[in-house]
Design a protein around this motif. Structure first.
Motif, PDB file in Angstrom:
ATOM      1  N   LEU A 433     -15.718  -1.255 -10.542  1.00 15.83           N
ATOM      2  CA  LEU A 433     -14.735  -1.057 -11.608  1.00 15.83           C
ATOM      3  C   LEU A 433     -13.757  -2.223 -11.612  1.00 15.83           C
ATOM      4  CD1 LEU A 433     -13.772   2.730 -11.193  1.00 15.83           C
ATOM      5  CD2 LEU A 433     -15.197   1.733 -12.991  1.00 15.83           C
ATOM      6  N   TRP A 434     -13.547  -2.836 -12.776  1.00 17.75           N
ATOM      7  CA  TRP A 434     -12.556  -3.895 -12.906  1.00 17.75           C
ATOM      8  C   TRP A 434     -11.156  -3.295 -12.857  1.00 17.75           C
ATOM      9  CZ3 TRP A 434     -13.753  -8.936 -12.700  1.00 17.75           C
ATOM     10  CH2 TRP A 434     -15.064  -9.328 -13.016  1.00 17.75           C
ATOM     11  N   ARG A 435     -10.237  -4.025 -12.264  1.00 16.65           N
ATOM     12  CA  ARG A 435      -8.840  -3.594 -12.239  1.00 16.65           C
ATOM     13  C   ARG A 435      -8.201  -3.906 -13.590  1.00 16.65           C
ATOM     14  NH1 ARG A 435      -4.490  -4.879  -7.387  1.00 16.65           N
ATOM     15  NH2 ARG A 435      -2.969  -3.292  -7.995  1.00 16.65           N
ATOM     16  N   PRO A 436      -7.658  -2.916 -14.289  1.00 14.42           N
ATOM     17  CA  PRO A 436      -7.060  -3.170 -15.608  1.00 14.42           C
ATOM     18  C   PRO A 436      -5.841  -4.085 -15.509  1.00 14.42           C
ATOM     19  CG  PRO A 436      -7.443  -0.832 -15.259  1.00 14.42           C
ATOM     20  CD  PRO A 436      -7.619  -1.491 -13.938  1.00 14.42           C
ATOM     21  N   ARG A 437      -5.528  -4.736 -16.609  1.00 16.06           N
ATOM     22  CA  ARG A 437      -4.319  -5.549 -16.718  1.00 16.06           C
ATOM     23  C   ARG A 437      -3.364  -4.876 -17.714  1.00 16.06           C
ATOM     24  NH1 ARG A 437      -3.971 -11.191 -15.666  1.00 16.06           N
ATOM     25  NH2 ARG A 437      -5.664 -11.926 -14.338  1.00 16.06           N
ATOM     26  N   PRO A 438      -2.058  -5.001 -17.503  1.00 19.16           N
ATOM     27  CA  PRO A 438      -1.106  -4.495 -18.504  1.00 19.16           C
ATOM     28  C   PRO A 438      -1.169  -5.340 -19.762  1.00 19.16           C
ATOM     29  CG  PRO A 438       0.042  -5.701 -16.772  1.00 19.16           C
ATOM     30  CD  PRO A 438      -1.393  -5.593 -16.336  1.00 19.16           C
ATOM     31  N   PRO A 439      -0.670  -4.841 -20.889  1.00 14.43           N
ATOM     32  CA  PRO A 439      -0.700  -5.625 -22.138  1.00 14.43           C
ATOM     33  C   PRO A 439       0.014  -6.954 -21.977  1.00 14.43           C
ATOM     34  CG  PRO A 439      -0.081  -3.351 -22.567  1.00 14.43           C
ATOM     35  CD  PRO A 439      -0.076  -3.508 -21.083  1.00 14.43           C
ATOM     36  N   THR A 440      -0.476  -7.972 -22.656  1.00 15.28           N
ATOM     37  CA  THR A 440       0.137  -9.293 -22.595  1.00 15.28           C
ATOM     38  C   THR A 440       1.537  -9.266 -23.214  1.00 15.28           C
ATOM     39  OG1 THR A 440      -0.037 -11.599 -23.302  1.00 15.28           O
ATOM     40  CG2 THR A 440      -1.020  -9.938 -24.733  1.00 15.28           C
ATOM     41  N   PRO A 441       2.496  -9.976 -22.636  1.00 15.78           N
ATOM     42  CA  PRO A 441       3.838 -10.036 -23.235  1.00 15.78           C
ATOM     43  C   PRO A 441       3.893 -10.967 -24.442  1.00 15.78           C
ATOM     44  CG  PRO A 441       3.748 -11.357 -21.228  1.00 15.78           C
ATOM     45  CD  PRO A 441       2.433 -10.651 -21.324  1.00 15.78           C
ATOM     46  N   LEU A 442       2.811 -11.689 -24.728  1.00 13.70           N
ATOM     47  CA  LEU A 442       2.794 -12.614 -25.862  1.00 13.70           C
ATOM     48  C   LEU A 442       2.649 -11.841 -27.170  1.00 13.70           C
ATOM     49  CD1 LEU A 442       0.378 -15.361 -24.438  1.00 13.70           C
ATOM     50  CD2 LEU A 442       2.874 -15.365 -24.417  1.00 13.70           C
ATOM     51  N   ASN A 443       3.398 -12.250 -28.188  1.00 16.23           N
ATOM     52  CA  ASN A 443       3.242 -11.632 -29.507  1.00 16.23           C
ATOM     53  C   ASN A 443       2.110 -12.317 -30.271  1.00 16.23           C
ATOM     54  OD1 ASN A 443       4.319 -14.092 -30.519  1.00 16.23           O
ATOM     55  ND2 ASN A 443       6.401 -13.276 -30.406  1.00 16.23           N
ATOM     56  N   GLU A 444       1.764 -11.770 -31.442  1.00 12.25           N
ATOM     57  CA  GLU A 444       0.636 -12.301 -32.211  1.00 12.25           C
ATOM     58  C   GLU A 444       0.854 -13.743 -32.644  1.00 12.25           C
ATOM     59  OE1 GLU A 444      -0.516  -9.825 -35.418  1.00 12.25           O
ATOM     60  OE2 GLU A 444      -0.780  -8.019 -34.185  1.00 12.25           O
ATOM     61  N   GLU A 445       2.091 -14.087 -32.989  1.00 15.61           N
ATOM     62  CA  GLU A 445       2.379 -15.464 -33.405  1.00 15.61           C
ATOM     63  C   GLU A 445       2.122 -16.450 -32.272  1.00 15.61           C
ATOM     64  OE1 GLU A 445       6.326 -15.644 -34.918  1.00 15.61           O
ATOM     65  OE2 GLU A 445       5.912 -14.357 -36.662  1.00 15.61           O
ATOM     66  N   LYS A 446       2.530 -16.079 -31.067  1.00 16.52           N
ATOM     67  CA  LYS A 446       2.311 -16.951 -29.913  1.00 16.52           C
ATOM     68  C   LYS A 446       0.824 -17.095 -29.613  1.00 16.52           C
ATOM     69  CE  LYS A 446       3.826 -19.482 -26.507  1.00 16.52           C
ATOM     70  NZ  LYS A 446       4.497 -20.783 -26.760  1.00 16.52           N
ATOM     71  N   ILE A 447       0.085 -16.021 -29.748  1.00 12.33           N
ATOM     72  CA  ILE A 447      -1.360 -16.068 -29.512  1.00 12.33           C
ATOM     73  C   ILE A 447      -2.035 -16.971 -30.538  1.00 12.33           C
ATOM     74  CG2 ILE A 447      -3.466 -14.688 -29.507  1.00 12.33           C
ATOM     75  CD1 ILE A 447      -1.815 -12.387 -28.355  1.00 12.33           C
ATOM     76  N   LYS A 448      -1.629 -16.860 -31.806  1.00 14.07           N
ATOM     77  CA  LYS A 448      -2.194 -17.731 -32.846  1.00 14.07           C
ATOM     78  C   LYS A 448      -1.870 -19.192 -32.565  1.00 14.07           C
ATOM     79  CE  LYS A 448      -2.168 -14.345 -36.617  1.00 14.07           C
ATOM     80  NZ  LYS A 448      -1.582 -13.976 -37.941  1.00 14.07           N
ATOM     81  N   GLU A 449      -0.657 -19.448 -32.082  1.00 15.11           N
ATOM     82  CA  GLU A 449      -0.267 -20.822 -31.756  1.00 15.11           C
ATOM     83  C   GLU A 449      -1.121 -21.382 -30.614  1.00 15.11           C
ATOM     84  OE1 GLU A 449       3.598 -23.192 -29.894  1.00 15.11           O
ATOM     85  OE2 GLU A 449       3.888 -21.251 -30.856  1.00 15.11           O
ATOM     86  N   ILE A 450      -1.397 -20.549 -29.620  1.00 19.22           N
ATOM     87  CA  ILE A 450      -2.240 -20.984 -28.496  1.00 19.22           C
ATOM     88  C   ILE A 450      -3.653 -21.290 -28.982  1.00 19.22           C
ATOM     89  CG2 ILE A 450      -3.305 -20.210 -26.345  1.00 19.22           C
ATOM     90  CD1 ILE A 450      -0.719 -18.658 -25.779  1.00 19.22           C
ATOM     91  N   LYS A 451      -4.202 -20.421 -29.829  1.00 17.79           N
ATOM     92  CA  LYS A 451      -5.550 -20.665 -30.354  1.00 17.79           C
ATOM     93  C   LYS A 451      -5.599 -21.930 -31.199  1.00 17.79           C
ATOM     94  CE  LYS A 451      -7.143 -15.866 -30.378  1.00 17.79           C
ATOM     95  NZ  LYS A 451      -7.626 -14.721 -31.212  1.00 17.79           N
ATOM     96  N   LYS A 452      -4.520 -22.186 -31.938  1.00 21.19           N
ATOM     97  CA  LYS A 452      -4.463 -23.382 -32.787  1.00 21.19           C
ATOM     98  C   LYS A 452      -4.478 -24.656 -31.944  1.00 21.19           C
ATOM     99  CE  LYS A 452      -1.705 -25.440 -36.516  1.00 21.19           C
ATOM    100  NZ  LYS A 452      -0.464 -25.295 -37.327  1.00 21.19           N
ATOM    101  N   ASN A 453      -3.816 -24.616 -30.787  1.00 24.27           N
ATOM    102  CA  ASN A 453      -3.736 -25.787 -29.912  1.00 24.27           C
ATOM    103  C   ASN A 453      -4.736 -25.709 -28.758  1.00 24.27           C
ATOM    104  OD1 ASN A 453      -1.542 -26.742 -31.459  1.00 24.27           O
ATOM    105  ND2 ASN A 453      -0.110 -25.482 -30.267  1.00 24.27           N
TER     106      ASN A 453
END
Length: 546
Positions: A433-453
């Motif tokens: 069983l994989w150990r779960p992770r808590p939700p990321t503190p990054l918001n959607e805008e930050k995630i989109k920015e990371i994907k863009k770069n």
């Protein structure tokens, strides 16, 4: 009646520091942990995953008597014992708390990790409210007990996404409780004649349930808001044989799988009623499939879902996409697949089609990005019984559990693209069983920015991979050099011993110094040995003289 006349304050308990309860998230390589039960349940290990080989973080004998569970956010490891359960955590997995519930068989942890629910069929008959107990994790206090004759549909209590409410269904009744009082919401249950199934939205305090047809009344799927109990959407259905409710993980959509009978009631077909939760007045789309449905699964983060339909050997998988304020479109259907299960990556886009158990462990890794279906790899893990995605969507574990199949017990680690990374053979392997992770503190805008770069990050990751490879090469060279040094040391020691034993050898050989005998190379005879390799025959044209 037994309360004392004078109140005395409880004794102050000393604070016990359990260390950093989320220390596993500080790994520089962002590697995940997973648990493995082997030796038929005798050994439990926590391992740290990596691209090359997993390393053991903790390993203990008889850590649990049956199986283990991770809490929803990965903070606690739960082990089962005859007298109750124990919670473990921190950097060295020290015991955090124990909960005494003899014969405990099943547990459920609230999404907020504040409460834990335990079930035991061995409850004291003098106290009928001991079959199910809800505990406060931080204090260890028993919050409330409930009676339960049958826990076949576990969990009996279903939690809202924030842990503020939990609900239980009984005949014609839906009981909703609130925390931290653990009393009935508004001190009364909901009277719902014929209620068959209910479930909470994973993202809001909205509860869905369905009721069958009765006389001239149609079957109904109802969405109600809690705590107001206001109906936010109702869908009437006709000729219904059965329903199943499926929420998308983000709570953006809910699917009601409706098995329907034709007017003659001889043939059965299936409708998928898609509720768009984020759109005004919650519109509902309907898709009809006239084949047997094997499996249905939502993409956890996205607008797609997949359906396995048909009968072996003609099972097909269809991928659909829900267009915002548009129609539900069929992306593609893949025919004649060997599959009976669908496993989406927790990050979306990638999916594993699995033919488990009777289908001999056939796997297909598929990319659904950009509304195209791309087959990345088709492979197999013979007789596989389990599939587990890690919480980041980077790795997949397939396993042959000793609990289900007594031979070839092992687990394999794959990349999300279907590349086999590790084969891990453990004696009588049972569970991974994989150990779960808590939700990321990054918001959607930050995630989109990371994907863009991402190209910028790719260069950094490639440099890190190169350093890791050079480090591995350096370690290999150093290890080989050490082995050579050890060999030369042994060789030198044996040479010295050989010289000191010369006189003893001469005495045993009548004074003859055999060490000085030179090999006469001139009298060496060369011996040639011939081996028969094979024989070939070919027809030759009699006119082809050249």
């Amino acid at each position: 009646m037994n309360l004392p006349d004078e109140w005395t304050s409880p004794e102050k308990q000393p604070y016990k520091d359990h260390g950093n309860m989320r220390s596993w998230l500080l790994d520089k390589e962002c590697n995940d942990q997973y648990s493995v039960i082997s030796d038929g349940g005798e050994t439990t290990a926590i391992l740290l995953n990596s691209k090359t080989e997993a390393s053991v973080v903790e390993e203990r004998k008889r850590w649990t008597e049956t199986y283990i569970r991770w809490s929803p956010l990965g903070t606690y490891l739960v082990t089962f014992h005859q007298k109750g359960i124990a919670l473990w955590g921190g950097e060295n997995f020290q015991q955090i708390r124990r909960f005494a519930h003899p014969g405990v068989q099943l547990i459920d942890v609230s999404p907020c990790e504040r409460y834990i629910v335990t079930f035991s069929p061995l409850h004291d008959p003098r106290d009928e409210f001991q079959a199910i107990i809800i505990w406060d994790i931080k204090t260890g206090a028993k919050k409330r007990g409930f009676s339960c004759d049958n826990a076949s549909n576990w969990p009996v209590f279903k939690w809202s996404h924030d842990g503020k409410f939990f609900a239980r269904m009984s005949e014609d009744t839906l009981s909703i409780y609130e925390t931290p009082s653990f009393g009935l919401l508004e001190k009364k249950s909901l009277k719902i004649v014929g209620i068959r199934e209910f479930c909470w939205s994973p993202a809001s305090n909205i509860l869905s349930y369905w009721t069958p047809e009765e006389k001239e009344n149609p079957a109904r799927v109802t969405l109600i808001a809690i705590p107001s109990r206001k109906e936010v959407r109702v869908k009437n259905l006709f000729n219904v044989a059965d329903c199943k409710l499926h929420w998308q993980k983000q709570g953006h959509y809910m699917c009601c799988k409706v098995d329907r009978l034709s007017k003659s009631k001889k043939n059965q077909f299936t409708n998928f009623e898609i509720f768009r939760m984020q759109e005004k007045q919650i519109p509902v789309d309907s898709i009809e499939v006239k084949e047997v449905i094997v499996a249905f699964a939502w993409e956890p983060t996205g607008n797609k879902f997949a359906i396995l339909h048909g009968e072996s050997p003609r099972i097909s998988v269809s991928f659909y996409n829900i267009k915002p304020k548009g129609k539900v479109e069929l992306i593609k259907t893949l025919e004649r697949r060997t599959a009976n299960s669908i496993f989406w990556s927790p990050a979306g886009q990638f999916v594993v089609l699995a033919g488990l158990r009777s289908m001999n462990g056939v796997f297909e890794f598929i990319d659904t990005g950009n509304d195209t279906i791309t087959m990345m790899n088709a492979t197999e893990h013979f007789m596989a019984t389990d599939v587990e995605w890690d919480s980041t969507g980077r790795y997949v574990i397939t396993g042959v559990s000793w609990w289900s199949h007594k031979v070839d017990n092992a687990y394999w680690v794959w990349s999300f693209q279907g590349k086999l990374l590790q084969k891990c053979d453990r004696e009588r392997f049972c569970q991974a069983l994989w150990r779960p992770r808590p939700p990321t503190p990054l918001n959607e805008e930050k995630i989109k920015e990371i994907k863009k770069n991402m190209k910028t990050y790719n260069k950094m990751f490639e440099l890190q991979d190169a350093k890791r490879k050079s480090k591995a090469s350096k370690e290999l060279i150093e290890r080989r050099q050490q082995q050579m040094n050890d060999f030369l040391e042994v060789l030198e020691r044996l040479k010295k011993r050989y010289k000191t034993e010369k006189e003893t050898r001469m005495q045993l050989r009548g004074g003859l110094d055999t060490d000085e005998i030179e090999h006469d190379e001139e009298n060496d005879e060369e011996e040639v040995v011939e081996f028969f390799i094979g024989e070939e025959s070919a027809e030759v044209d009699e006119f082809d003289h050249e």
